[in-house]
Each structure stands twice: as structure tokens, then as C-alpha cells.
Scaffold this motif. Structure first.
Motif, short mmCIF file in Angstrom:
data_model
loop_
_atom_site.label_atom_id
_atom_site.label_comp_id
_atom_site.label_asym_id
_atom_site.label_seq_id
_atom_site.Cartn_x
_atom_site.Cartn_y
_atom_site.Cartn_z
N TRP A 255 0.35 -1.08 -0.13
CA TRP A 255 -0.02 -0.14 -0.43
C TRP A 255 0.66 1.35 0.22
O TRP A 255 0.57 1.71 -0.70
N THR A 275 -3.64 -5.94 10.41
CA THR A 275 -4.23 -5.26 10.25
C THR A 275 -4.02 -3.66 9.15
O THR A 275 -3.39 -3.60 9.14
N LEU A 276 -5.14 -4.18 8.87
CA LEU A 276 -5.36 -2.51 7.70
C LEU A 276 -5.16 -1.38 8.33
O LEU A 276 -5.46 -0.92 9.40
N LEU A 278 -5.72 1.91 8.46
CA LEU A 278 -6.27 2.67 7.81
C LEU A 278 -6.21 4.19 7.64
O LEU A 278 -6.42 5.08 7.06
N PRO A 279 -6.05 4.91 8.99
CA PRO A 279 -5.26 5.97 9.71
C PRO A 279 -4.01 6.75 8.92
O PRO A 279 -3.81 8.16 8.21
N MET A 281 -3.74 4.99 5.72
CA MET A 281 -3.17 5.28 4.35
C MET A 281 -4.40 6.02 3.72
O MET A 281 -4.95 6.37 2.69
N TYR A 282 -5.20 6.64 4.94
CA TYR A 282 -6.43 7.84 4.25
C TYR A 282 -6.15 8.54 3.48
O TYR A 282 -5.11 8.95 2.97
N ASN A 285 -7.57 6.33 -0.74
CA ASN A 285 -8.53 5.98 -1.41
C ASN A 285 -8.14 4.50 -2.61
O ASN A 285 -8.30 3.86 -3.63
N THR A 287 -8.33 0.51 -3.34
CA THR A 287 -8.99 -1.04 -3.62
C THR A 287 -8.43 -2.09 -3.38
O THR A 287 -6.96 -2.28 -4.12
#
Length: 346
Positions: A255, A275-276, A278-279, A281-282, A285, A287
Motif C-alpha cells: 500500500w 490489520t489495515l 487505515l489512518p 493510508m487515509y 482511496n 481498493t
């Protein structure tokens, strides 16, 4: 017949032993005389106890080619004498998921050969749903050329297909092992862009570049992969990423090197939960697409081999006799001689 059997209740866990020649059990079955088989990392995972669904005292193996010697009354498209390549996934073709094209989620099948029913590391193997699980090999394609069609080549194609690669897009492939190399080969079917190979094994990287399936190579142990990928993509990052390495570090790289709005296809098998972040890679966008091998394109892949558009025979690092299959496992698992894959001649 000779068969390579795994049994967790004895020492050693695996050995060559005598087993009865398999018989037709269902109308859709075929019996195949195995010509060549190979060893997959999944076979080793069974031996190490990483596959709870695997049945004990089973003949291992799911990657093979051979000749049909008997076909059940329900087999419509194949007959004795046909040379065939095996699909590593058993699927019925009629259930909810099969009708949607998701054969690796077949309600009656899945990874069966060498896991839940006797596999191919033997002189003969019974193949259920043979019309789906076996594909005729074109006359101008050798057994060796067809050996990897239904598993690692299909895995590589699956990764490229998941990415929805467009013409002129740059594709990064993490892992230059057998599946990663096949992903590079298949990505070139979709794009005129650059293929970036990423691995910590310098020999495998240089090999991929030398045979022309990678345009750029980068080793995370030697330099920053993110900086390298940015430099060769005008600062944007990879348009598409195929993760075929299966480590915590390779997932992180996947990523980080992807450009905004990229697709990341994860075809690797992991041995731990991840675990992704997420913060972190925010805003990118991204997929993510994941899945086990979807070997629904075996005929297409064999046609491409027949036309000389792709080749995987170079992956065979050494050929062993069935009697020496323990040596083959050791050679493959420990990458002796810079091994990619082994072929076992039956």
C-alpha cells in the motif's frame, strides 16, 4: 501403485508407500495416469500442520499433468487417451458460486486434491468433476510446458485480472517466486507499461529482469522501495500492485508504493493476521482485492502457451523421479540451487 502419503500419526510424516490404483466413484470422475507433478508450498503447509482442513493419511499433491486412462459415464468433453492439465481447484460448475464464476468458492469442491481427497503425487489419480477439473493440452504443447497451468500460472493470471490492468499502466509485483513471476508474465498480457519486481532475493530479481519479464527490480534490503517506485513512476506510485510474497513487510510495501486510487491484488498466503492501517493510508482511496487462486482460465492459458505468447517451462529448476520425491521436497522448500519449482517424473 507408488504414492507419496502424509500421515501425522507416524514418523516420518511422509513416505512413499503402496496404495491401490484409484477407481471411478462418480459418473463425473476420470482416472489420470500422472506424467509429471510438482511440489507446491501448500503441500509443505499440510506437512507442517498449517492446513486444519487437510485429511490425515492422504496422498499429497494437486499440480500435475497426465493422460486420461478411464472416464466416468458423466464425463462429456474428455476421453481416454487425452493429454490433460489439472486445475488445482475442484468445482462442480452448477452451484451458486460456480454459476457466478467464483469456482474457488464451489459449494461442493474447493481445494480437494491432495488436501481432502487423494492427490497426484502417485502413479494415478482420481479427478472429480473431470470436465471442469481437467483441460486438454494442445498438441504442440509439451507436458512440461503445461505443468503449472492450473495452479501458479492461474494464480499469476488471477492477480493480474483482479488488478483490472489498463494499457500503459505500471504494475509492481511483490515477490519474485513462482507465483510472482507468473504474475509478471500475465501482467504483460494487459499492459505496455513497466513491470517492477520487488523481492529480498537478489538472484530471483536479476533472473526476472534477465529473461525479460521485469523492467525494473528493487530489493527492500538494499534501498527504499517507495522511493524507487516513485522515481520510475514520475512520483505517482504504481498504478496496480500484486502482492505475492505473503509477509507483514510485503503487505506494508504493497500500500505504500501504490498511487492514489490504485488497486492492490493480494494473492499471497499469510501465516498471521494482519490489520489495515487505515489512518496511515487515509486519502489514498485504495481498493484491496484478495482471494485464493481462481483457475477458471486454464483453456485460455494453454492457448496462450500454444501460441507462444507465454511460457513457464523456465520455472522447472530440476526434475526428479517419483522414487526421489523426498529429495524434491527438500530441494524446493530450501531453494537449493536457487530453485523455483521442481518437476517430478512419474
Amino acid at each position: 501403485m507408488k504414492a507419496f502419503v502424509y500421515n501425522k500419526d507416524r514418523i516420518p510424516l511422509t513416505r512413499i508407500t503402496e496404495r491401490p490404483v484409484p477407481q471411478i466413484q462418480e459418473p463425473g470422475d476420470a482416472i489420470v495416469k500422472v506424467t509429471f507433478s510438482s511440489v507446491c508450498t501448500s503441500d509443505i503447509h499440510i506437512i507442517k500442520g498449517f492446513v486444519p482442513r487437510a485429511v490425515n493419511n492422504i496422498i499429497l499433491g494437486h499440480e500435475f499433468v497426465g493422460e486420461i486412462i478411464e472416464a466416468g459415464s458423466g464425463v462429456k468433453n474428455l476421453k481416454p487417451g487425452n493429454r490433460v492439465a489439472a486445475n488445482c481447484i475442484t468445482f462442480c460448475g452448477d452451484c451458486f458460486f460456480c454459476k457466478k464464476g467464483f469456482i474457488n468458492n464451489c459449494e461442493k469442491g474447493g481445494w480437494e486434491l491432495g488436501c481432502r481427497i487423494d492427490g497426484c503425487q502417485a502413479e494415478y489419480v482420481r479427478v472429480p468433476y473431470a470436465d471442469n477439473g481437467l483441460t486438454r493440452i494442445p498438441d504442440n504443447v509439451t507436458y512440461e510446458e503445461a505443468l503449472f497451468t492450473g495452479d501458479i500460472l492461474s494464480s499469476g493470471y488471477f492477480g493480474a485480472e483482479l488488478c483490472e490492468i489498463e494499457q500503459d499502466e505500471n504494475v509492481a509485483v511483490i515477490g519474485a517466486g513462482p507465483v510472482g513471476l507468473c504474475a509478471m508474465i500475465c501482467s504483460k498480457l494487459f499492459t505496455n507499461g513497466k513491470i517492477i519486481a520487488i523481492d529480498i532475493d537478489q538472484y530471483r530479481l536479476e533472473y526476472a529482469k534477465r529473461i525479460g519479464i521485469a523492467d525494473y527490480i528493487v530489493n527492500p534490503l538494499r534501498e527504499s522501495v517507495k522511493l524507487f517506485v516513485n522515481n520510475v513512476t514520475s512520483g505517482h506510485g504504481a498504478d496496480k500492485v500484486i502482492e505475492a510474497a505473503g509477509t507483514k513487510e510485503s503487505f506494508q510495501i504493497s500500500w505504500e508504493i501504490a498511487r492514489a486510487n490504485a488497486i492492490i491484488a493480494i494473492v499471497a498466503m499469510y501465516e498471521e493476521n494482519l490489520t489495515l492501517p487505515l489512518p496511515a493510508m487515509y486519502g489514498k482511496n485504495l481498493t484491496f482485492k484478495t482471494g485464493g487462486v481462481d483457475a477458471i482460465h486454464c483453456k485460455k492459458l494453454l492457448d496462450l502457451i500454444s501460441k507462444g505468447k507465454i511460457s513457464t517451462e523456465f520455472l522447472i529448476s530440476k526434475t526428479f523421479a517419483l522414487d526421489n520425491i523426498l529429495e524434491a521436497y527438500d530441494y524446493f522448500e530450501n531453494r537449493r540451487g536457487n530453485c523455483f519449482k521442481v518437476a517430478i517424473k512419474h
